[in-house]
Design an enzyme around this catalytic site. Sequence first.
Site, short mmCIF file in Angstrom:
data_model
loop_
_atom_site.label_atom_id
_atom_site.label_comp_id
_atom_site.label_asym_id
_atom_site.label_seq_id
_atom_site.Cartn_x
_atom_site.Cartn_y
_atom_site.Cartn_z
N CYS A 112 0.83 -1.20 0.00
CA CYS A 112 0.00 0.00 0.00
C CYS A 112 0.87 1.26 0.00
O CYS A 112 1.57 1.53 -0.95
CB CYS A 112 -0.96 -0.04 1.18
SG CYS A 112 -2.31 1.14 1.11
N HIS A 113 0.86 2.04 1.07
CA HIS A 113 1.72 3.22 1.20
C HIS A 113 3.09 2.87 1.77
O HIS A 113 3.97 3.72 1.84
CB HIS A 113 1.05 4.27 2.08
CG HIS A 113 -0.11 4.97 1.44
ND1 HIS A 113 -1.35 4.37 1.29
CD2 HIS A 113 -0.22 6.20 0.90
CE1 HIS A 113 -2.16 5.21 0.70
NE2 HIS A 113 -1.52 6.33 0.44
#
Length: 179
Positions: A112-113
């Site tokens: 994800c991030h």
Amino acid sequence: MSHLTGKTLALLATDGFEQSELLEPRRLLEAHGARVDVVSPDGKQKIRGWKDKDWGDEVQVDVPLSKADPVAYDALVLPGGVINPDTLRGDSKAIAFIRDMAGAGKPVAAICHGPWLLAESGLAKGRRLTSWPSVKTDLTNAGAHWQDAEVVVDGNIITSRKPDDIPAFSAAIAQSLAG
């Protein structure tokens, strides 16, 4: 399902981690027999997740970052969420830990991030990576070759896009450790 028995993974996180991206890989990797330590730079006993646009559950910290030895771990997992990696990328000890793990040739997996931490640590340059779509520009600016794929493995770096990718992400981590 015990092909990772004897393997120990560090899961580096702080408050604001995406709850599913910490809990589910930990559960899946432990089901394969691995030991997974939650490592946090905060010096707190518990860190709090982020779930469905609000604060989620607390998770016990197993090892403070100041006592985490990269030699003791076979792999590193970096969950996403926006708050978690954004906080960690400003922590020089967290970045050094990530660099030490990667420099030793150990798998470093980010979802994800979480790949923001790969950019911050200098590990994105020249690598094929994926991430949450909004991180694409940051990764390409850091020299990565971004791909929209469920999981991307480039040497010892493993990346995935989002919570829906967790099964493939966890399988790639397990495969890198088993074989």
